[in-house]
Write a protein that holds these residues in place. Structure first.
Motif, PDB file in Angstrom:
ATOM      1  N   ARG A 204       0.851  -1.193   0.000  1.00 62.19           N
ATOM      2  CA  ARG A 204       0.000   0.000   0.000  1.00 62.19           C
ATOM      3  C   ARG A 204       0.884   1.240   0.000  1.00 62.19           C
ATOM      4  NH1 ARG A 204      -4.139   0.906   4.055  1.00 62.19           N
ATOM      5  NH2 ARG A 204      -4.647   2.453   2.466  1.00 62.19           N
ATOM      6  N   PRO A 205       1.494   1.541  -1.147  1.00 63.45           N
ATOM      7  CA  PRO A 205       2.437   2.679  -1.202  1.00 63.45           C
ATOM      8  C   PRO A 205       1.816   3.992  -0.739  1.00 63.45           C
ATOM      9  CG  PRO A 205       2.196   1.637  -3.389  1.00 63.45           C
ATOM     10  CD  PRO A 205       1.360   0.850  -2.445  1.00 63.45           C
ATOM     11  N   GLY A 206       0.515   4.171  -0.966  1.00 61.77           N
ATOM     12  CA  GLY A 206      -0.131   5.426  -0.578  1.00 61.77           C
ATOM     13  C   GLY A 206      -0.103   5.681   0.913  1.00 61.77           C
ATOM     14  N   SER A 207       0.015   4.630   1.716  1.00 57.40           N
ATOM     15  CA  SER A 207      -0.041   4.873   3.158  1.00 57.40           C
ATOM     16  C   SER A 207       1.329   5.148   3.770  1.00 57.40           C
ATOM     17  CB  SER A 207      -0.725   3.711   3.871  1.00 57.40           C
ATOM     18  OG  SER A 207      -0.247   2.505   3.398  1.00 57.40           O
ATOM     19  N   ALA A 209       3.103   7.898   4.004  1.00 59.20           N
ATOM     20  CA  ALA A 209       3.168   9.106   4.839  1.00 59.20           C
ATOM     21  C   ALA A 209       2.478   8.883   6.183  1.00 59.20           C
ATOM     22  CB  ALA A 209       2.564  10.305   4.113  1.00 59.20           C
ATOM     23  N   ALA A 210       1.491   7.972   6.223  1.00 55.66           N
ATOM     24  CA  ALA A 210       0.849   7.627   7.493  1.00 55.66           C
ATOM     25  C   ALA A 210       1.732   6.677   8.307  1.00 55.66           C
ATOM     26  CB  ALA A 210      -0.519   7.000   7.238  1.00 55.66           C
ATOM     27  N   LEU A 240       8.551   1.843  -0.928  1.00 60.02           N
ATOM     28  CA  LEU A 240       7.875   2.796  -1.818  1.00 60.02           C
ATOM     29  C   LEU A 240       8.612   2.844  -3.165  1.00 60.02           C
ATOM     30  CD1 LEU A 240       5.666   5.063  -2.068  1.00 60.02           C
ATOM     31  CD2 LEU A 240       7.410   6.671  -1.299  1.00 60.02           C
ATOM     32  N   ALA A 243       8.073  -0.305  -5.241  1.00 64.20           N
ATOM     33  CA  ALA A 243       6.751  -0.290  -5.876  1.00 64.20           C
ATOM     34  C   ALA A 243       6.796   0.536  -7.159  1.00 64.20           C
ATOM     35  CB  ALA A 243       5.704   0.270  -4.910  1.00 64.20           C
ATOM     36  N   GLY A 244       7.501   1.663  -7.122  1.00 58.66           N
ATOM     37  CA  GLY A 244       7.570   2.533  -8.298  1.00 58.66           C
ATOM     38  C   GLY A 244       8.539   2.028  -9.356  1.00 58.66           C
TER      39      GLY A 244
ATOM     40  N   ARG B 164      -6.181   8.808  11.322  1.00 63.70           N
ATOM     41  CA  ARG B 164      -4.883   8.490  10.755  1.00 63.70           C
ATOM     42  C   ARG B 164      -4.169   9.792  10.405  1.00 63.70           C
ATOM     43  NH1 ARG B 164      -2.421   3.712   8.362  1.00 63.70           N
ATOM     44  NH2 ARG B 164      -0.524   3.851   9.596  1.00 63.70           N
ATOM     45  N   THR B 165      -2.894   9.866  10.777  1.00 65.15           N
ATOM     46  CA  THR B 165      -2.082  11.066  10.544  1.00 65.15           C
ATOM     47  C   THR B 165      -1.102  10.837   9.405  1.00 65.15           C
ATOM     48  OG1 THR B 165      -2.197  11.520  12.904  1.00 65.15           O
ATOM     49  CG2 THR B 165      -0.513  12.705  11.641  1.00 65.15           C
ATOM     50  N   PHE B 166      -1.033  11.776   8.474  1.00 65.89           N
ATOM     51  CA  PHE B 166      -0.089  11.718   7.348  1.00 65.89           C
ATOM     52  C   PHE B 166       0.903  12.880   7.489  1.00 65.89           C
ATOM     53  CE2 PHE B 166      -2.006   8.607   4.416  1.00 65.89           C
ATOM     54  CZ  PHE B 166      -3.213   8.394   5.063  1.00 65.89           C
ATOM     55  N   THR B 168       2.360  14.691   5.496  1.00 61.93           N
ATOM     56  CA  THR B 168       2.431  15.387   4.216  1.00 61.93           C
ATOM     57  C   THR B 168       2.987  16.811   4.319  1.00 61.93           C
ATOM     58  OG1 THR B 168       0.574  14.044   3.526  1.00 61.93           O
ATOM     59  CG2 THR B 168       1.009  16.025   2.222  1.00 61.93           C
ATOM     60  N   ARG B 204      -0.142   6.135  -9.501  1.00 56.90           N
ATOM     61  CA  ARG B 204       1.056   5.316  -9.256  1.00 56.90           C
ATOM     62  C   ARG B 204       1.799   5.866  -8.044  1.00 56.90           C
ATOM     63  NH1 ARG B 204       5.086   4.319 -13.373  1.00 56.90           N
ATOM     64  NH2 ARG B 204       5.583   2.758 -11.825  1.00 56.90           N
ATOM     65  N   PRO B 205       1.261   5.618  -6.857  1.00 52.46           N
ATOM     66  CA  PRO B 205       1.874   6.200  -5.652  1.00 52.46           C
ATOM     67  C   PRO B 205       3.341   5.807  -5.483  1.00 52.46           C
ATOM     68  CG  PRO B 205      -0.056   4.828  -5.093  1.00 52.46           C
ATOM     69  CD  PRO B 205       0.039   4.855  -6.570  1.00 52.46           C
ATOM     70  N   GLY B 206       3.707   4.624  -5.956  1.00 55.30           N
ATOM     71  CA  GLY B 206       5.091   4.175  -5.788  1.00 55.30           C
ATOM     72  C   GLY B 206       6.089   5.039  -6.522  1.00 55.30           C
ATOM     73  N   LEU B 240      -0.308  11.353  -2.991  1.00 52.05           N
ATOM     74  CA  LEU B 240       0.146  10.158  -2.263  1.00 52.05           C
ATOM     75  C   LEU B 240      -0.725   9.940  -1.030  1.00 52.05           C
ATOM     76  CD1 LEU B 240       2.418   7.965  -2.010  1.00 52.05           C
ATOM     77  CD2 LEU B 240       3.664   9.570  -0.570  1.00 52.05           C
ATOM     78  N   GLU B 241      -1.009  11.020  -0.319  1.00 48.90           N
ATOM     79  CA  GLU B 241      -1.850  10.932   0.874  1.00 48.90           C
ATOM     80  C   GLU B 241      -3.267  10.472   0.517  1.00 48.90           C
ATOM     81  OE1 GLU B 241      -1.891  14.430   3.366  1.00 48.90           O
ATOM     82  OE2 GLU B 241      -3.963  14.051   3.936  1.00 48.90           O
ATOM     83  N   ALA B 243      -4.205   8.692  -1.931  1.00 50.98           N
ATOM     84  CA  ALA B 243      -4.182   7.260  -2.251  1.00 50.98           C
ATOM     85  C   ALA B 243      -4.232   6.429  -0.967  1.00 50.98           C
ATOM     86  CB  ALA B 243      -2.939   6.918  -3.071  1.00 50.98           C
ATOM     87  N   GLY B 244      -3.498   6.867   0.055  1.00 53.93           N
ATOM     88  CA  GLY B 244      -3.459   6.114   1.305  1.00 53.93           C
ATOM     89  C   GLY B 244      -4.693   6.321   2.170  1.00 53.93           C
ATOM     90  N   PRO B 247      -9.843   4.970   2.125  1.00 54.01           N
ATOM     91  CA  PRO B 247     -10.978   4.456   2.912  1.00 54.01           C
ATOM     92  C   PRO B 247     -11.659   5.556   3.733  1.00 54.01           C
ATOM     93  CG  PRO B 247      -9.019   3.100   3.224  1.00 54.01           C
ATOM     94  CD  PRO B 247      -8.585   4.299   2.451  1.00 54.01           C
TER      95      PRO B 247
END
Lengths: 302, 302
Positions: A204-207, A209-210, A240, A243-244, B164-166, B168, B204-206, B240-241, B243-244, B247
């Motif tokens: 889950r590359p998007g997460s 930063a979390a 990350l 994944a890219g 959830r904290t990012f 960013t 493509r977050p990666g 990126l955030e 994407a993560g 949900p």
């Protein structure tokens, strides 16, 4: 002049200057380095910095100095314009001569490579690639050069076909030294924490930063160990990147050449994905590339 | 004492201290701020910093001071231990009294919230959430609080269910000021470049770490404009955030409360994804949350 000195090989990067004093038969007479990288110098500071490091060995000269790296950038000693890919690593005939005041110096700076789409550049790595090609003449596949700005390079028939740079190393340095995570990051290595984090980031590359802030939160709530935090941080950022960079490594033979700890981390992450990895010493391949450039010169002058 | 002063509302964060001098009827008599945030203070520096900012208004006192934010952390003025989610934003009865030398001060510090799995923490945002609940009593859905450490909060029936904290905002600050990208980032805003980058990162977050270096390469090869580079950097990190955080926002009503420029960027990115967004003023909801805590006090003492 130092006994037997024939030429000087130099890798002049953003933060470091490294020089090898070479005999004609390829023997390394001495190896020297300083922290006077490009970032610490203005244009007219390069010649004095080089003389401070190796001036005592030159004697009456003249001596040939072959340089790769950021010294060839527009903000460096003398601009050696990028060559476009697809391209073999540039030969010495493409080098730029630096203007020098000291007649004992004959300085040639090798150019880097550029790619238009997606826009990308390298300086110094092209010389490492030449060294890798010499050590592995038949290699077609992917070369990964981990570092501050990790390069993934697709090569075929000793040419660079395409490449992509990831800021992974710089992100690690910034986050561990300058972010809120600096309170959580410690010394040491935890291979299991690294592997878990690679896997978290790849799935889950998007997460990412979390997950990064999660290191801080785990530090506050559960006293996360500093070595675990450092290993997870490295794993999140490398995961990350993997994944890219998937199109570069999936199903490809891979050669890795970087600082040994970092290369081992990449090797472990890639091996867990089933990739076949060969590891080479980054310094050795840099020097091999510079030696090849020196051999170009002899071809053209004799 | 300042005419009509009834109490003082304080938001004491990592880098800033903000105080509102309040009348009993809710009028804001004055608003003051300083850069003496938690990071600039040792434990015994908090009381003098507060007195420097508002001491002249207190007169003979005593005056109630209600504080939210990092002043309640372990490294702050007095620790106000986290409450666990699921939880409503803590009421004043959960506050910690700070030890003070000046008898004119009665200081109460509101606690933050913590979540065990995944590990996460907030301090200050719980008070903003209380303010948002007051303005939107029937709201069930997602609240996004953009900032240095952006929070995504799932709320139901005026309780925090999960969050959830990012990192960013902190990543943006580090990359634009301290990385190789500092040469490329300029002033100004380019909405199209932002939207493209959000989309690149979400699909493509990666490849975000590669797109980041691409900003540097485009600067070198094509003279990328500084405003475009800044907007792309922001878009890559927010994409990126998103994407993560999918949900949290997918199919949910969303309230955004943060600094206005940043909130507008989030709103534009979320709207492009078809999300329904309402924007509130971050400062107003912070003050509303502190006012509610003051009202708790009156309930229990009268």
């Amino acid at each position: 002049m130092m006994d037997g000195l024939d030429w000087i090989a130099v890798d002049w990067g953003t933060s470091n200057l490294r020089a090898w004093l070479m005999a004609a038969d390829g023997t390394i007479l001495d190896k020297r380095s300083s922290d006077r990288g490009m970032n610490a110098l203005s244009r007219d500071g390069f010649e004095p910095a080089l003389l401070d490091l190796v001036g005592d060995a030159i004697g009456h000269g003249p001596v040939t100095v072959i340089v790769c790296g950021m010294a060839g950038s527009r903000q460096g000693w003398a601009e050696a314009p990028y060559r476009s890919v697809p391209s073999a690593p540039p030969r010495l005939s493409a080098a730029t001569r630096a203007l020098v005041h000291d007649p004992r110096l004959d300085v040639r700076i090798l150019p880097g490579l550029k790619q238009e789409q997606p826009a990308d550049v390298m300086r110094g790595e092209e010389t490492q690639l030449r060294g890798i090609f010499l050590a592995n003449p038949g290699f077609d596949g992917t070369i990964c050069l981990p570092g501050t700005h990790t390069k993934w390079v697709q090569v075929s028939a000793r040419e660079v076909v395409s490449f992509r740079t990831f800021m992974t190393g710089e992100l690690y340095a910034l986050l561990s030294a300058n972010s809120v995570l600096r309170h959580s990051i410690g010394e040491g290595w935890d291979g299991e924490a690294f592997s878990e984090a690679v896997s978290d980031a790849m799935s889950r590359p998007g997460s990412v930063a979390a997950h990064l802030f999660g290191l801080r939160a785990e530090g506050l709530l559960r006293g996360l160990d500093g070595a675990r935090a450092a290993s997870r941080l490295s794993g999140l950022l490398i995961g990350l990147e993997l994944a890219g960079a998937r199109p570069y490594w999936l199903g490809q033979p891979i050669i890795l050449a970087g600082a040994s700890d970092l290369s081992r981390a990449y090797e472990s992450a890639l091996s867990a994905q089933g990739a076949a990895v060969e590891r080479l010493d980054a310094e050795a391949v840099t020097l091999a590339g510079l030696v090849a450039a020196r051999a170009d010169m002899k071809e053209t002058t004799t």
